[in-house]
Design a protein around this motif. Sequence first.
Motif, PDB file in Angstrom:
ATOM      1  N   LYS A  66      62.094  44.421 -41.983  1.00  0.00           N
ATOM      2  CA  LYS A  66      62.464  45.663 -41.324  1.00  0.00           C
ATOM      3  C   LYS A  66      63.040  45.368 -39.945  1.00  0.00           C
ATOM      4  CE  LYS A  66      58.809  48.466 -43.490  1.00  0.00           C
ATOM      5  NZ  LYS A  66      57.674  49.387 -43.210  1.00  0.00           N
ATOM      6  N   CYS A  67      64.159  45.995 -39.630  1.00  0.00           N
ATOM      7  CA  CYS A  67      64.780  45.856 -38.313  1.00  0.00           C
ATOM      8  C   CYS A  67      64.714  47.185 -37.576  1.00  0.00           C
ATOM      9  CB  CYS A  67      66.237  45.429 -38.433  1.00  0.00           C
ATOM     10  SG  CYS A  67      66.453  43.735 -38.952  1.00  0.00           S
ATOM     11  N   ASP A  68      64.348  47.123 -36.309  1.00  0.00           N
ATOM     12  CA  ASP A  68      64.240  48.319 -35.479  1.00  0.00           C
ATOM     13  C   ASP A  68      65.607  48.681 -34.902  1.00  0.00           C
ATOM     14  OD1 ASP A  68      63.003  50.430 -34.200  1.00  0.00           O
ATOM     15  OD2 ASP A  68      61.374  49.213 -33.387  1.00  0.00           O
ATOM     16  N   ALA A  69      65.619  49.661 -33.999  1.00  0.00           N
ATOM     17  CA  ALA A  69      66.871  50.168 -33.443  1.00  0.00           C
ATOM     18  C   ALA A  69      67.724  49.049 -32.847  1.00  0.00           C
ATOM     19  CB  ALA A  69      66.577  51.236 -32.391  1.00  0.00           C
ATOM     20  N   GLU A  70      67.099  48.124 -32.122  1.00  0.00           N
ATOM     21  CA  GLU A  70      67.805  46.943 -31.632  1.00  0.00           C
ATOM     22  C   GLU A  70      67.746  45.898 -32.744  1.00  0.00           C
ATOM     23  OE1 GLU A  70      69.420  45.815 -28.723  1.00  0.00           O
ATOM     24  OE2 GLU A  70      69.666  47.954 -28.428  1.00  0.00           O
ATOM     25  N   PHE A  71      68.622  46.050 -33.714  1.00  0.00           N
ATOM     26  CA  PHE A  71      68.447  45.329 -34.971  1.00  0.00           C
ATOM     27  C   PHE A  71      68.991  43.905 -34.991  1.00  0.00           C
ATOM     28  CE2 PHE A  71      72.533  47.500 -35.187  1.00  0.00           C
ATOM     29  CZ  PHE A  71      73.386  46.527 -35.685  1.00  0.00           C
ATOM     30  N   MET A  72      69.992  43.585 -34.160  1.00  0.00           N
ATOM     31  CA  MET A  72      70.716  42.347 -34.352  1.00  0.00           C
ATOM     32  C   MET A  72      69.878  41.071 -34.158  1.00  0.00           C
ATOM     33  SD  MET A  72      73.293  41.022 -35.603  1.00  0.00           S
ATOM     34  CE  MET A  72      74.449  42.368 -35.773  1.00  0.00           C
ATOM     35  N   PRO A  73      69.016  40.961 -33.133  1.00  0.00           N
ATOM     36  CA  PRO A  73      68.231  39.719 -33.018  1.00  0.00           C
ATOM     37  C   PRO A  73      67.379  39.444 -34.257  1.00  0.00           C
ATOM     38  CG  PRO A  73      68.147  40.950 -30.963  1.00  0.00           C
ATOM     39  CD  PRO A  73      68.797  41.855 -31.972  1.00  0.00           C
ATOM     40  N   GLU A  74      66.688  40.464 -34.761  1.00  0.00           N
ATOM     41  CA  GLU A  74      65.857  40.270 -35.945  1.00  0.00           C
ATOM     42  C   GLU A  74      66.722  40.028 -37.177  1.00  0.00           C
ATOM     43  OE1 GLU A  74      62.264  39.786 -37.880  1.00  0.00           O
ATOM     44  OE2 GLU A  74      62.661  40.027 -35.744  1.00  0.00           O
ATOM     45  N   ALA A  75      67.829  40.741 -37.270  1.00  0.00           N
ATOM     46  CA  ALA A  75      68.729  40.543 -38.404  1.00  0.00           C
ATOM     47  C   ALA A  75      69.302  39.129 -38.406  1.00  0.00           C
ATOM     48  CB  ALA A  75      69.863  41.572 -38.362  1.00  0.00           C
ATOM     49  N   GLN A  76      69.577  38.577 -37.214  1.00  0.00           N
ATOM     50  CA  GLN A  76      70.122  37.227 -37.142  1.00  0.00           C
ATOM     51  C   GLN A  76      69.107  36.196 -37.625  1.00  0.00           C
ATOM     52  OE1 GLN A  76      73.460  36.336 -36.071  1.00  0.00           O
ATOM     53  NE2 GLN A  76      72.674  34.619 -37.278  1.00  0.00           N
ATOM     54  N   LYS A  77      67.837  36.399 -37.260  1.00  0.00           N
ATOM     55  CA  LYS A  77      66.795  35.492 -37.760  1.00  0.00           C
ATOM     56  C   LYS A  77      66.718  35.546 -39.277  1.00  0.00           C
ATOM     57  CE  LYS A  77      63.890  36.093 -33.638  1.00  0.00           C
ATOM     58  NZ  LYS A  77      62.596  36.643 -33.138  1.00  0.00           N
ATOM     59  N   TRP A  78      66.799  36.755 -39.814  1.00  0.00           N
ATOM     60  CA  TRP A  78      66.746  36.934 -41.264  1.00  0.00           C
ATOM     61  C   TRP A  78      67.951  36.264 -41.925  1.00  0.00           C
ATOM     62  CZ3 TRP A  78      70.099  39.745 -44.472  1.00  0.00           C
ATOM     63  CH2 TRP A  78      69.638  39.991 -45.766  1.00  0.00           C
ATOM     64  N   MET A  79      69.138  36.424 -41.334  1.00  0.00           N
ATOM     65  CA  MET A  79      70.328  35.787 -41.893  1.00  0.00           C
ATOM     66  C   MET A  79      70.193  34.270 -41.895  1.00  0.00           C
ATOM     67  SD  MET A  79      73.646  38.042 -40.704  1.00  0.00           S
ATOM     68  CE  MET A  79      73.181  38.349 -39.007  1.00  0.00           C
ATOM     69  N   ASP A  80      69.629  33.723 -40.818  1.00  0.00           N
ATOM     70  CA  ASP A  80      69.394  32.279 -40.768  1.00  0.00           C
ATOM     71  C   ASP A  80      68.494  31.833 -41.919  1.00  0.00           C
ATOM     72  OD1 ASP A  80      70.896  32.166 -38.488  1.00  0.00           O
ATOM     73  OD2 ASP A  80      69.226  31.835 -37.116  1.00  0.00           O
TER      74      ASP A  80
END
Length: 603
Positions: free
Chosen positions: A177-191
């Motif tokens: 799950k990614c919160d409103a500031e999604f990109m940092p968490e999304a980048q970890k997931w993409m990695d």
Amino acid sequence: MKKTFGLLNEEEQELLNQLVEGMTKEQLLWTSGYLAGKSEKDKKTIKKERPDMPNIQVLYGTHSGNSEVISEKLLQSAKNNGLDMKISLMEKFEYRNTPLLQNLIIIVSTHGEGEPPSNAMGFLDFLRDKDTPEMPGLHFAVLGLGDSTYANFSQAGVDFHKALKKLKAQPIMPVRKCDAEFMPEAQKWMDQIINHFSGTSVVLRPEKADIPAGGPVLNGVANAGFTVPSFKRVYDRNNPFYARILKKKLLNGDGSDKEVYHFELSIRDSGFTYQPGDTLSIVGDNPPSLVEAILDKFSFGRDEEVVLDKQMFTLYHALRNYLEITVINPVILDRYNRFAGSKELTDLINDPVQLADYLYGSDVLDLLTDFPAKLNAQELVSVLRKLPPRKYSIASSFDAHPGEAHITVAAVRFEKKERIREGAISTFVVDRVKEGDRIPVFVQNKKKFKMPEDKSIPIIMIGPGTGIAPFRAFIQQRKHDGIKKGTWLFFGDQHEKTDFLYGDEWNKLKAEGYLQKLDLAFSRDQDEKIYVQHRLLQKSEKVWKWLQKGASIYVCGDKKKMATDVHLALLDIVRNEGKMDINTAKQYLNSLASDNRYQKDVY
């Protein structure tokens, strides 16, 4: 070798000619359908190999475009690592091909009260259908985008994960799950995704944010003297553009209970372009009074140093500019309770009804006061989430106002527990900046709130309160294009005298013929409250006629009450005027949504 005819050799062609010779037209049609059916393999025995299927298929569902952005970044990373990957919007993917896939990646936002966006609903329905075959050979991962201030945080992602597991598909990892500031968490997931398939992590990473250390305002309250960087860049949430405020005007008249402002911002030299329906996001700060109250009440040193994203800040600066403190959510309560260890807070977290009641209007100061805990400054900031930007519908047409973006902002203020509460970003622009200041912004191009490409198609716009903003852009665009027919606006607020937002403009546009129909609902100008849904029902026959002529419906504003009431009113109109039962009427509205003829931008 025998001569071939397409896919048939000479002998096979002769046999086919003998078979069909003398058949009637009806028999030929039946035979054609029968052979087509024979060519389709049974869904439950379909093979898992197919040459044109990629090794990794990414499907995204999006409302504002964020899921598509992540999908494209993931695709670029996959290409850099030599992976076979394709991406597709869910509604454009052939659902029946899902069992053919080896690896499926789902990236989906949550819209409304936990629903997927309209372009993802069909695929979720397919996965939940009782006739959809099990897929034990399919491996999958799900990334859900959402906002933890809402009860159904990233629920669409959870629903997709559950539906795939029920079909015996194998999860690569738990749903993320990614919160409103999604990109940092999304980048970890993409990695992690790239590492899973390739064992490497050569990925494209977003640039680091470059927000000045003194705060988000330039030439104004928080950052006097700071100059705008002169080098060219791509502006986004991590690298916002500093737009100058050209105009700031209160739209409400004397005696109104509301504060709604019209802002005109210069975006020249930004490279931004936008279409009606797009949004402008503002990166702001928190009310200084709330920051001081937190520091004073709990004796935190304002100059204590804390670490956020591997950077050092004073506690005051972190609370003022980087962390969300005007709103709390279940995730924050759970984190905080690890320090508080409060049974009362645990009971609250486990009671959905009481939890929703507590969270409504509460802030970080409430949490620290109601459930005292011993924690230091670093522990405090570790509990909180980043202050997200605030999206505002752009209230202007780029063609009509090149180099500018207009927005409509309502100041959020209310009293709870004998203390005045303030919305962070709304009071940032209303109270803490003035004409001539520069504020950090970026444009988001929305995929699913767009005017029809065919400019002759009629549009029905329903936008009470600040929901009027995008429709100002719609009408400005139609005027620029010289379209004088097929525009119908429903607007409502409390009082016509004080709350008719942009009233002079609407009346002028109507007189000029660019606004064909205008229906108003001022709820407190008579004993019985009248809202936009009531006006819709009063014009039921004409609304239905417009729909029959191909009109598109747009709804913007409050999703908790207004959007639901408007939907029910439209359902009644379709059911009564179209002589349908309730299920057929629901299907009709669903088909309008699927065809992009019923679009919502609700919040």
